[in-house]
Design a protein around this motif. Structure first.
Motif, PDB file in Angstrom:
ATOM      1  N   SER A  88      15.404 -32.364 -11.213  1.00 30.96           N
ATOM      2  CA  SER A  88      15.430 -33.698 -10.616  1.00 30.96           C
ATOM      3  C   SER A  88      15.669 -33.658  -9.113  1.00 30.96           C
ATOM      4  CB  SER A  88      16.503 -34.557 -11.291  1.00 30.96           C
ATOM      5  OG  SER A  88      17.782 -33.957 -11.154  1.00 30.96           O
ATOM      6  N   SER A  89      16.553 -32.778  -8.668  1.00 30.51           N
ATOM      7  CA  SER A  89      16.887 -32.697  -7.244  1.00 30.51           C
ATOM      8  C   SER A  89      16.222 -31.529  -6.537  1.00 30.51           C
ATOM      9  CB  SER A  89      18.407 -32.567  -7.083  1.00 30.51           C
ATOM     10  OG  SER A  89      18.859 -31.326  -7.630  1.00 30.51           O
ATOM     11  N   LEU A  90      15.624 -30.605  -7.331  1.00 31.73           N
ATOM     12  CA  LEU A  90      15.034 -29.363  -6.828  1.00 31.73           C
ATOM     13  C   LEU A  90      16.080 -28.474  -6.148  1.00 31.73           C
ATOM     14  CD1 LEU A  90      11.590 -30.579  -5.414  1.00 31.73           C
ATOM     15  CD2 LEU A  90      12.140 -29.699  -7.684  1.00 31.73           C
ATOM     16  N   LYS A  91      17.333 -28.709  -6.457  1.00 31.92           N
ATOM     17  CA  LYS A  91      18.428 -27.910  -5.903  1.00 31.92           C
ATOM     18  C   LYS A  91      18.469 -26.548  -6.593  1.00 31.92           C
ATOM     19  CE  LYS A  91      23.462 -27.898  -5.354  1.00 31.92           C
ATOM     20  NZ  LYS A  91      24.727 -28.638  -5.639  1.00 31.92           N
ATOM     21  N   THR A  92      18.592 -25.492  -5.786  1.00 27.59           N
ATOM     22  CA  THR A  92      18.684 -24.136  -6.330  1.00 27.59           C
ATOM     23  C   THR A  92      20.088 -23.880  -6.869  1.00 27.59           C
ATOM     24  OG1 THR A  92      17.005 -23.291  -4.797  1.00 27.59           O
ATOM     25  CG2 THR A  92      18.487 -21.678  -5.798  1.00 27.59           C
ATOM     26  N   LEU A  93      20.161 -23.417  -8.104  1.00 25.08           N
ATOM     27  CA  LEU A  93      21.444 -23.105  -8.734  1.00 25.08           C
ATOM     28  C   LEU A  93      21.712 -21.601  -8.736  1.00 25.08           C
ATOM     29  CD1 LEU A  93      21.058 -25.518 -11.790  1.00 25.08           C
ATOM     30  CD2 LEU A  93      22.153 -25.988  -9.584  1.00 25.08           C
ATOM     31  N   TYR A  94      20.670 -20.823  -9.042  1.00 25.82           N
ATOM     32  CA  TYR A  94      20.773 -19.364  -9.032  1.00 25.82           C
ATOM     33  C   TYR A  94      19.576 -18.780  -8.285  1.00 25.82           C
ATOM     34  CZ  TYR A  94      24.467 -19.141 -12.620  1.00 25.82           C
ATOM     35  OH  TYR A  94      25.647 -19.250 -13.309  1.00 25.82           O
ATOM     36  N   GLU A  95      19.797 -17.703  -7.586  1.00 27.07           N
ATOM     37  CA  GLU A  95      18.719 -16.928  -7.003  1.00 27.07           C
ATOM     38  C   GLU A  95      18.483 -15.692  -7.861  1.00 27.07           C
ATOM     39  OE1 GLU A  95      20.122 -16.124  -3.089  1.00 27.07           O
ATOM     40  OE2 GLU A  95      19.444 -18.060  -2.276  1.00 27.07           O
ATOM     41  N   VAL A  96      17.232 -15.473  -8.250  1.00 25.96           N
ATOM     42  CA  VAL A  96      16.861 -14.376  -9.145  1.00 25.96           C
ATOM     43  C   VAL A  96      16.200 -13.271  -8.328  1.00 25.96           C
ATOM     44  CG1 VAL A  96      15.459 -13.724 -11.154  1.00 25.96           C
ATOM     45  CG2 VAL A  96      16.559 -15.981 -11.069  1.00 25.96           C
ATOM     46  N   ASP A  97      16.599 -12.023  -8.579  1.00 24.73           N
ATOM     47  CA  ASP A  97      16.054 -10.915  -7.797  1.00 24.73           C
ATOM     48  C   ASP A  97      16.155  -9.622  -8.611  1.00 24.73           C
ATOM     49  OD1 ASP A  97      14.957  -9.544  -5.686  1.00 24.73           O
ATOM     50  OD2 ASP A  97      16.832  -9.372  -4.560  1.00 24.73           O
ATOM     51  N   GLY A  98      15.210  -8.729  -8.385  1.00 29.04           N
ATOM     52  CA  GLY A  98      15.278  -7.434  -9.050  1.00 29.04           C
ATOM     53  C   GLY A  98      13.915  -6.850  -9.339  1.00 29.04           C
ATOM     54  N   HIS A  99      13.871  -5.961 -10.320  1.00 26.88           N
ATOM     55  CA  HIS A  99      12.637  -5.292 -10.744  1.00 26.88           C
ATOM     56  C   HIS A  99      12.535  -5.449 -12.260  1.00 26.88           C
ATOM     57  CE1 HIS A  99      11.893  -3.254  -6.839  1.00 26.88           C
ATOM     58  NE2 HIS A  99      13.197  -3.411  -6.739  1.00 26.88           N
ATOM     59  N   TRP A 100      11.400  -5.982 -12.707  1.00 24.68           N
ATOM     60  CA  TRP A 100      11.290  -6.308 -14.131  1.00 24.68           C
ATOM     61  C   TRP A 100      11.228  -5.082 -15.029  1.00 24.68           C
ATOM     62  CZ3 TRP A 100       6.923  -4.533 -16.484  1.00 24.68           C
ATOM     63  CH2 TRP A 100       5.780  -4.340 -15.699  1.00 24.68           C
ATOM     64  N   ASP A 101      11.043  -3.877 -14.446  1.00 25.71           N
ATOM     65  CA  ASP A 101      11.080  -2.663 -15.260  1.00 25.71           C
ATOM     66  C   ASP A 101      12.415  -1.933 -15.127  1.00 25.71           C
ATOM     67  OD1 ASP A 101      10.733  -1.808 -12.653  1.00 25.71           O
ATOM     68  OD2 ASP A 101       9.416  -0.142 -13.192  1.00 25.71           O
TER      69      ASP A 101
ATOM     70  N   LEU B 231       0.815  -1.213   0.000  1.00 22.09           N
ATOM     71  CA  LEU B 231       0.000   0.000   0.000  1.00 22.09           C
ATOM     72  C   LEU B 231       0.848   1.261   0.000  1.00 22.09           C
ATOM     73  CD1 LEU B 231      -2.856  -0.969   2.481  1.00 22.09           C
ATOM     74  CD2 LEU B 231      -2.931  -0.926  -0.022  1.00 22.09           C
ATOM     75  N   ILE B 232       2.081   1.152   0.507  1.00 20.58           N
ATOM     76  CA  ILE B 232       2.953   2.327   0.514  1.00 20.58           C
ATOM     77  C   ILE B 232       3.924   2.324  -0.670  1.00 20.58           C
ATOM     78  CG2 ILE B 232       2.798   2.647   2.996  1.00 20.58           C
ATOM     79  CD1 ILE B 232       5.485   1.247   3.290  1.00 20.58           C
ATOM     80  N   GLY B 233       3.672   1.415  -1.638  1.00 24.44           N
ATOM     81  CA  GLY B 233       4.435   1.432  -2.878  1.00 24.44           C
ATOM     82  C   GLY B 233       5.711   0.619  -2.882  1.00 24.44           C
ATOM     83  N   ARG B 234       6.011  -0.105  -1.794  1.00 21.06           N
ATOM     84  CA  ARG B 234       7.222  -0.918  -1.781  1.00 21.06           C
ATOM     85  C   ARG B 234       7.043  -2.161  -2.652  1.00 21.06           C
ATOM     86  NH1 ARG B 234       9.538  -1.741   4.166  1.00 21.06           N
ATOM     87  NH2 ARG B 234      11.209  -2.594   2.864  1.00 21.06           N
ATOM     88  N   ASN B 235       8.165  -2.690  -3.145  1.00 22.06           N
ATOM     89  CA  ASN B 235       8.192  -3.889  -3.997  1.00 22.06           C
ATOM     90  C   ASN B 235       7.514  -3.664  -5.349  1.00 22.06           C
ATOM     91  OD1 ASN B 235       9.477  -5.389  -1.964  1.00 22.06           O
ATOM     92  ND2 ASN B 235       7.500  -5.945  -1.051  1.00 22.06           N
ATOM     93  N   ARG B 236       7.377  -2.422  -5.778  1.00 23.74           N
ATOM     94  CA  ARG B 236       6.720  -2.137  -7.049  1.00 23.74           C
ATOM     95  C   ARG B 236       7.498  -2.780  -8.201  1.00 23.74           C
ATOM     96  NH1 ARG B 236       6.446   2.069 -11.060  1.00 23.74           N
ATOM     97  NH2 ARG B 236       4.299   2.319 -11.793  1.00 23.74           N
ATOM     98  N   ARG B 237       6.780  -3.569  -8.986  1.00 20.31           N
ATOM     99  CA  ARG B 237       7.332  -4.249 -10.154  1.00 20.31           C
ATOM    100  C   ARG B 237       8.568  -5.089  -9.810  1.00 20.31           C
ATOM    101  NH1 ARG B 237       6.417   0.671 -14.577  1.00 20.31           N
ATOM    102  NH2 ARG B 237       4.173   0.318 -14.810  1.00 20.31           N
ATOM    103  N   SER B 238       8.549  -5.691  -8.644  1.00 19.83           N
ATOM    104  CA  SER B 238       9.679  -6.525  -8.226  1.00 19.83           C
ATOM    105  C   SER B 238       9.449  -7.976  -8.629  1.00 19.83           C
ATOM    106  CB  SER B 238       9.903  -6.422  -6.721  1.00 19.83           C
ATOM    107  OG  SER B 238       8.828  -6.990  -5.999  1.00 19.83           O
ATOM    108  N   ILE B 239      10.540  -8.700  -8.726  1.00 15.53           N
ATOM    109  CA  ILE B 239      10.492 -10.105  -9.107  1.00 15.53           C
ATOM    110  C   ILE B 239      11.553 -10.849  -8.311  1.00 15.53           C
ATOM    111  CG2 ILE B 239      12.032  -9.674 -11.096  1.00 15.53           C
ATOM    112  CD1 ILE B 239      10.629 -11.954 -12.556  1.00 15.53           C
ATOM    113  N   LYS B 240      11.173 -12.012  -7.795  1.00 10.67           N
ATOM    114  CA  LYS B 240      12.104 -12.881  -7.092  1.00 10.67           C
ATOM    115  C   LYS B 240      11.895 -14.299  -7.601  1.00 10.67           C
ATOM    116  CE  LYS B 240      13.272 -12.514  -2.794  1.00 10.67           C
ATOM    117  NZ  LYS B 240      14.612 -11.884  -2.885  1.00 10.67           N
TER     118      LYS B 240
END
Length: 382
Positions: free
Chosen positions: A249-262, A233-242
């Protein structure tokens, strides 16, 4: 179905939706929020808005079919080529993640594209990439996309079925349908879904992509899970992506993705903490070029930019009476054509796709042609 009597109109093409698109729009009518809430005053919460008709005051001068196609052919960088040329499976999956993000364009609050009519098409080329779309169903609305680049040996097949619902202070659109990117030379197919489109009226008007996207490639055993987050409501995380890139096969995380798509999106290698930018919106979807007609004789009578040309001219000149009357004429003609088909017991058959639908898998659109031919409308290079 589009009536061939309309083929005397010329195409009207406008700038693609882009990162800086809102700054270029000067045809919007005043007091849009008040007007929109007035339109929805008698609509019940939870109602399906699929058949809800907007007056031209609330339209941008292009069809939804064009917006759908722009997400594939309108980019400054050739993000699709990068998917093909990445050397390792992990690099290719990372490039596909970036390409999927590039399809999310900032939208303009208070206005929407035209609902495509049955049989409407949109055919555009950018270099060796040829893109063809067709509206294969009107009720419910279903759009099919086929794109090929024979030089890069890639193919894109999308089927899109949006279902908008009204929830009092917002409209939420679920975008059903499978999206496939095929790297033919490598024998790899990447399958993904689309996030939801959220339009908020109160307390702060806005438009955002929200929800979860999953990308998988069975041939490489790699995938990605992305979350487009709604702003607070206060505008935080606007257009963010994680999200994360994983070993399926193992569901092991290789990369963590983070940022804002705009703006920018990064991927961090969980093994060593190294981080790299995988997507830059300013370099990819800003300053996009308007498509141009290169062969007027080759433009189909069903082309979106032709079907809606007079309505678009009315909107661009703010001649709302002309836009309203022309749009009404197109819609009434479509209803008459449907009545004629129903009276003869005919079923509409798409020209460029074979279409099927079932409860388990939803709509599926298979291209009839192996490869999309070069189009009479081209996107100029920078």
């Amino acid at each position: 179905m589009v009536n061939q009597r309309d083929n005397d109109r010329t195409a009207v093409l406008t700038a693609p939706l882009s990162l800086d698109g809102e700054l270029q729009v000067d045809y919007r009518a005043p007091n849009l929020l008040q007007r929109i809430l007035g339109l929805l005053r008698n609509v019940r919460s939870g109602s399906d808005l699929t058949n809800f008709q907007l007056p031209p005051l609330f339209n941008i001068p292009k069809s939804q079919l064009q917006c759908f196609g722009e997400s594939v052919y309108s980019t400054r960088e050739d993000v699709l080529r990068r998917c093909c040329r990445a050397e390792s499976p992990l690099e290719r999956l990372t490039s596909v993640v970036a390409w999927s993000i590039s399809a999310m364009r900032p939208l303009i609050f208070g206005v929407a594209p035209y609902n495509p009519i049955l049989g409407e098409t949109h055919h555009v080329s950018r270099g060796n990439l040829n893109v063809l779309l067709e509206q294969v169903s009107h009720h419910p609305p279903v759009s099919a996309l086929h794109a090929t680049d024979d030089r890069e040996e890639l193919e894109v097949i999308w089927c899109q079925h949006p279902v908008p619902r009204f929830y009092g202070t917002s409209v939420e659109t679920e975008v059903h349908g499978k999206r496939q990117l095929k790297l033919l030379a490598l024998g790899e197919t990447y399958v993904m879904n689309a996030p939801k489109l959220l339009i908020r009226f109160l307390p702060v008007p806005g438009v955002d992509w929200v929800g979860n996207v999953r990308i998988t490639c069975q041939e490489t055993g790699l995938g990605a899970e992305l979350c487009y987050r709604a702003p607070s409501l206060i505008g935080r995380n606007r257009r963010s992506i994680k999200g994360k890139i994983i070993d399926l096969s193992s569901l092991k995380t290789l990369y963590e993705v983070d940022g804002h798509w705009d703006s920018t999106v990064t991927a961090k290698d969980v093994r060593n903490g190294e981080q790299k930018v995988i997507y830059n919106a300013a370099e990819t979807i800003s300053g996009l070029k308007t498509p141009q007609v290169k062969d007027s004789g080759g433009v189909l009578w069903s082309e979106s930019a032709v079907v809606w040309s007079e309505v678009s001219r009315g909107i661009l000149s703010k001649d709302w009476d002309k836009a309203r009357e022309t749009k009404k004429s197109i819609e009434e003609e479509q209803r008459e054509l449907k009545r004629e088909r129903d009276s003869r017991g005919e079923t509409w058959i798409p020209k460029h796709f074979t279409v099927s639908c079932n409860k388990e898998n939803g709509w599926d659109c298979t291209p009839i042609q192996k490869s999309v031919p070069s189009a009479p409308i081209h996107v100029p290079f920078d």
